[in-house]
Design a protein around this motif. Sequence first.
Motif, mmCIF file in Angstrom:
data_model
loop_
_atom_site.group_PDB
_atom_site.id
_atom_site.type_symbol
_atom_site.label_atom_id
_atom_site.label_comp_id
_atom_site.label_asym_id
_atom_site.label_seq_id
_atom_site.Cartn_x
_atom_site.Cartn_y
_atom_site.Cartn_z
ATOM 1 N N ILE A 1 23.160 10.321 7.931
ATOM 2 C CA ILE A 1 22.145 10.092 7.019
ATOM 3 C C ILE A 1 21.857 8.297 7.204
ATOM 4 C CG2 ILE A 1 21.589 9.859 5.025
ATOM 5 C CD1 ILE A 1 21.056 12.287 5.745
ATOM 6 N N ARG A 2 20.702 8.083 7.403
ATOM 7 C CA ARG A 2 20.413 6.463 7.625
ATOM 8 C C ARG A 2 19.227 6.191 6.991
ATOM 9 N NH1 ARG A 2 22.967 5.003 12.557
ATOM 10 N NH2 ARG A 2 22.401 2.731 12.102
ATOM 11 N N PRO A 3 19.277 5.177 6.269
ATOM 12 C CA PRO A 3 18.263 4.875 5.290
ATOM 13 C C PRO A 3 17.154 4.055 5.966
ATOM 14 C CG PRO A 3 19.950 3.398 4.717
ATOM 15 C CD PRO A 3 20.375 4.513 5.760
ATOM 16 N N ILE A 4 15.939 3.931 5.931
ATOM 17 C CA ILE A 4 14.882 3.072 6.407
ATOM 18 C C ILE A 4 14.949 1.888 5.430
ATOM 19 C CG2 ILE A 4 12.470 2.568 7.002
ATOM 20 C CD1 ILE A 4 12.087 5.584 7.381
ATOM 21 N N ASP A 5 14.776 0.554 5.719
ATOM 22 C CA ASP A 5 14.283 -0.715 4.943
ATOM 23 C C ASP A 5 12.876 -0.439 4.420
ATOM 24 O OD1 ASP A 5 16.698 -1.932 5.505
ATOM 25 O OD2 ASP A 5 16.122 -3.409 6.957
ATOM 26 N N GLY A 6 12.821 -0.818 3.462
ATOM 27 C CA GLY A 6 11.463 -0.658 2.463
ATOM 28 C C GLY A 6 11.683 -0.304 1.120
ATOM 29 N N PRO A 7 10.527 -0.138 0.418
ATOM 30 C CA PRO A 7 10.365 -0.050 -1.118
ATOM 31 C C PRO A 7 10.840 1.494 -1.262
ATOM 32 C CG PRO A 7 8.331 0.196 -0.264
ATOM 33 C CD PRO A 7 9.057 -0.514 0.932
ATOM 34 N N PRO A 8 11.483 1.667 -2.553
ATOM 35 C CA PRO A 8 11.974 3.137 -2.921
ATOM 36 C C PRO A 8 10.660 4.002 -3.145
ATOM 37 C CG PRO A 8 12.565 1.826 -4.724
ATOM 38 C CD PRO A 8 12.162 0.888 -3.490
ATOM 39 N N LEU A 9 10.716 5.287 -3.142
ATOM 40 C CA LEU A 9 9.606 6.235 -3.316
ATOM 41 C C LEU A 9 9.766 6.316 -4.863
ATOM 42 C CD1 LEU A 9 10.238 8.524 -0.390
ATOM 43 C CD2 LEU A 9 7.965 7.187 -0.442
ATOM 44 N N ASP A 10 8.451 6.232 -5.394
ATOM 45 C CA ASP A 10 8.573 6.878 -7.117
ATOM 46 C C ASP A 10 7.749 8.316 -6.771
ATOM 47 O OD1 ASP A 10 5.881 6.263 -6.595
ATOM 48 O OD2 ASP A 10 6.068 4.458 -7.650
ATOM 49 N N ALA A 11 7.705 8.872 -8.205
ATOM 50 C CA ALA A 11 7.194 10.184 -8.349
ATOM 51 C C ALA A 11 5.736 9.952 -7.934
ATOM 52 C CB ALA A 11 7.194 10.633 -9.842
ATOM 53 N N GLU A 12 4.785 9.316 -8.261
ATOM 54 C CA GLU A 12 3.576 9.089 -7.721
ATOM 55 C C GLU A 12 3.533 9.193 -6.273
ATOM 56 O OE1 GLU A 12 -0.431 6.170 -8.283
ATOM 57 O OE2 GLU A 12 1.335 5.650 -9.071
ATOM 58 N N ALA A 13 4.122 8.377 -5.490
ATOM 59 C CA ALA A 13 4.117 8.420 -4.028
ATOM 60 C C ALA A 13 4.546 9.670 -3.506
ATOM 61 C CB ALA A 13 5.192 7.380 -3.637
ATOM 62 N N THR B 1 4.299 12.541 -4.959
ATOM 63 C CA THR B 1 3.200 13.670 -5.336
ATOM 64 C C THR B 1 2.051 13.447 -4.486
ATOM 65 O OG1 THR B 1 3.890 13.724 -7.646
ATOM 66 C CG2 THR B 1 1.690 14.458 -7.343
ATOM 67 N N SER B 2 1.729 12.259 -3.917
ATOM 68 C CA SER B 2 0.572 11.921 -3.171
ATOM 69 C C SER B 2 0.899 12.400 -1.758
ATOM 70 C CB SER B 2 0.322 10.339 -3.129
ATOM 71 O OG SER B 2 -0.596 10.225 -2.310
ATOM 72 N N LEU B 3 2.241 12.163 -1.178
ATOM 73 C CA LEU B 3 2.689 12.555 -0.109
ATOM 74 C C LEU B 3 2.506 14.239 0.163
ATOM 75 C CD1 LEU B 3 5.424 10.293 0.667
ATOM 76 C CD2 LEU B 3 3.348 10.201 2.029
ATOM 77 N N VAL B 4 3.019 14.992 -0.798
ATOM 78 C CA VAL B 4 3.002 16.465 -0.971
ATOM 79 C C VAL B 4 1.334 16.864 -0.922
ATOM 80 C CG1 VAL B 4 3.437 18.245 -2.331
ATOM 81 C CG2 VAL B 4 4.996 16.696 -1.946
ATOM 82 N N GLY B 5 0.701 16.240 -1.848
ATOM 83 C CA GLY B 5 -0.730 16.605 -1.908
ATOM 84 C C GLY B 5 -1.616 16.559 -0.833
ATOM 85 N N GLY C 1 0.560 -1.377 -0.051
ATOM 86 C CA GLY C 1 0.183 0.027 0.021
ATOM 87 C C GLY C 1 0.702 1.312 -0.114
ATOM 88 N N GLY C 2 1.899 1.075 -0.016
ATOM 89 C CA GLY C 2 3.048 2.339 -0.319
ATOM 90 C C GLY C 2 3.392 2.984 1.272
ATOM 91 N N TRP C 3 3.877 4.033 1.139
ATOM 92 C CA TRP C 3 4.319 4.794 2.407
ATOM 93 C C TRP C 3 3.300 5.672 2.939
ATOM 94 C CZ3 TRP C 3 8.653 3.071 4.706
ATOM 95 C CH2 TRP C 3 9.594 2.580 4.006
ATOM 96 N N SER C 4 3.364 5.501 4.075
ATOM 97 C CA SER C 4 2.549 6.395 4.713
ATOM 98 C C SER C 4 3.306 7.510 5.521
ATOM 99 C CB SER C 4 1.666 5.728 5.969
ATOM 100 O OG SER C 4 0.888 6.562 6.925
ATOM 101 N N LEU C 5 2.897 8.976 5.407
ATOM 102 C CA LEU C 5 3.827 9.992 6.090
ATOM 103 C C LEU C 5 3.482 9.772 7.467
ATOM 104 C CD1 LEU C 5 5.343 12.538 5.656
ATOM 105 C CD2 LEU C 5 3.410 13.909 5.649
ATOM 106 N N ASP C 6 2.241 9.306 8.187
ATOM 107 C CA ASP C 6 2.124 9.253 9.598
ATOM 108 C C ASP C 6 3.198 8.207 10.087
ATOM 109 O OD1 ASP C 6 -0.257 9.346 12.001
ATOM 110 O OD2 ASP C 6 0.559 7.297 11.650
ATOM 111 N N ARG C 7 3.260 7.065 9.406
ATOM 112 C CA ARG C 7 4.120 5.850 9.801
ATOM 113 C C ARG C 7 5.733 6.455 9.896
ATOM 114 N NH1 ARG C 7 2.370 0.127 8.070
ATOM 115 N NH2 ARG C 7 3.754 -0.325 9.645
ATOM 116 N N PRO D 1 8.425 16.682 -6.732
ATOM 117 C CA PRO D 1 8.461 17.168 -5.649
ATOM 118 C C PRO D 1 9.309 16.204 -4.695
ATOM 119 C CG PRO D 1 6.145 16.368 -6.130
ATOM 120 C CD PRO D 1 6.806 16.290 -7.264
ATOM 121 N N GLU D 2 10.039 16.776 -4.007
ATOM 122 C CA GLU D 2 10.803 15.765 -2.826
ATOM 123 C C GLU D 2 10.620 16.806 -1.448
ATOM 124 O OE1 GLU D 2 13.783 13.605 -5.845
ATOM 125 O OE2 GLU D 2 14.845 15.041 -4.477
#
Length: 372
Positions: free
Chosen positions: A53-65, A67-71, A18-24, A111-112
């Motif tokens: 700088i430390r990464p989180i394990d998980g799928p990479p963000l794409d343009a759609e994800a 844009t959705s987080l920003v929106g 279901g993709g990344w959640s800004l809340d989580r 957008p990033e």
Amino acid sequence: MSLDLASPPTILPPSLRGGWSLDRILKGARLHHASDVHLVRGLAPIYRINGEIRPIDGPPLDAEALTSLVGGLLSPKLRQSLEDKWQLCFSRHLEGVGRFRVSIYLHAGVPELAIRICEPRVRSREELSLPPIIQELTRKSSGLILVTGPTGVGKTTTLNYMIDLINTERRAKIITIEDPIEFVHENRKSVIIQQEVLTDVKSFRDALIHVLRQDPDVVVIGEMRDLETIETALIAAETGHLVLATLHTPDSVQTIQRIYSVFPAAQQNAITVQLANSLQAIVSQKLLPKADGKGRVVACEICIANAAVRNHIREQQPHLLYSEMQTGKKLQMQTMDHALLDLYQRGEITYDTAVSNAREQATIKHRTGDRT
């Protein structure tokens, strides 16, 4: 694509559905004591922990994800501002996270986000490792106090500590102009009016034009960015207000030089007199990794505007401020090198950290007996 860093903090499994959640993402950042979150296309979310700088394990963000987080964060007014200016900075509050500052920018048209996790409370001077002189400066009734340093060294944290101290100790009207608001203060002894750029006011400049008509005792300027803002801040400090402000300059000498350089040559003599008369102090900060690897500690250069300092400013000789700080120990002045040496001798930072951040490395080496 992932960053090659050891032991990244893990808050979500790689098979996240279901993709990344800004809340989580943000709740994970608070859990791992991250200061910042970076959401970049092609990478999983990234935390900055203890300056690294430390990464989180998980799928990479794409343009759609992205844009959705920003929106999901933008009001119609902010969305229009982003479309017009292609970059945006604002703050939000999220239950379970607290307040956070969002900076949105475009990268290859996508957008990033760079997100600062704001402090959940105002820490004490001892917790922040600020020198005692900060308390004394905050008790001034008028004049200009500048907190300087590059991005991410805790200038806003120091500013909020100073606001909180005034709010705790005396009855005053405090008006802040911030971009954006990172900590919401409650009225205690003081009345605090916090105005946010693009929410309550159009710009620092426009807000400052009207702020002096609102009967303030203390004016707090989140950042002195341009000639008009600096000029109005100096007028406010000269006319009996205490003005607290930040500037993106690394030390006291370059702070004075920066203020000079903003004004055209025809105005510089008048501005130097104003600055010499109104300045109370410059506090320049660096945020350094602790020797034990557990967090960071602040180092402060302190320049107090005594008669000699005011004269050097008036004569446009800011390079002489350094020698005044070296000899001004009775007034609790200190150079950055002295602050670094003190932190090293107390075991707060490593020798390499002290030397690499020193203005004059030879001084640190000499005082520690290093003959290399």
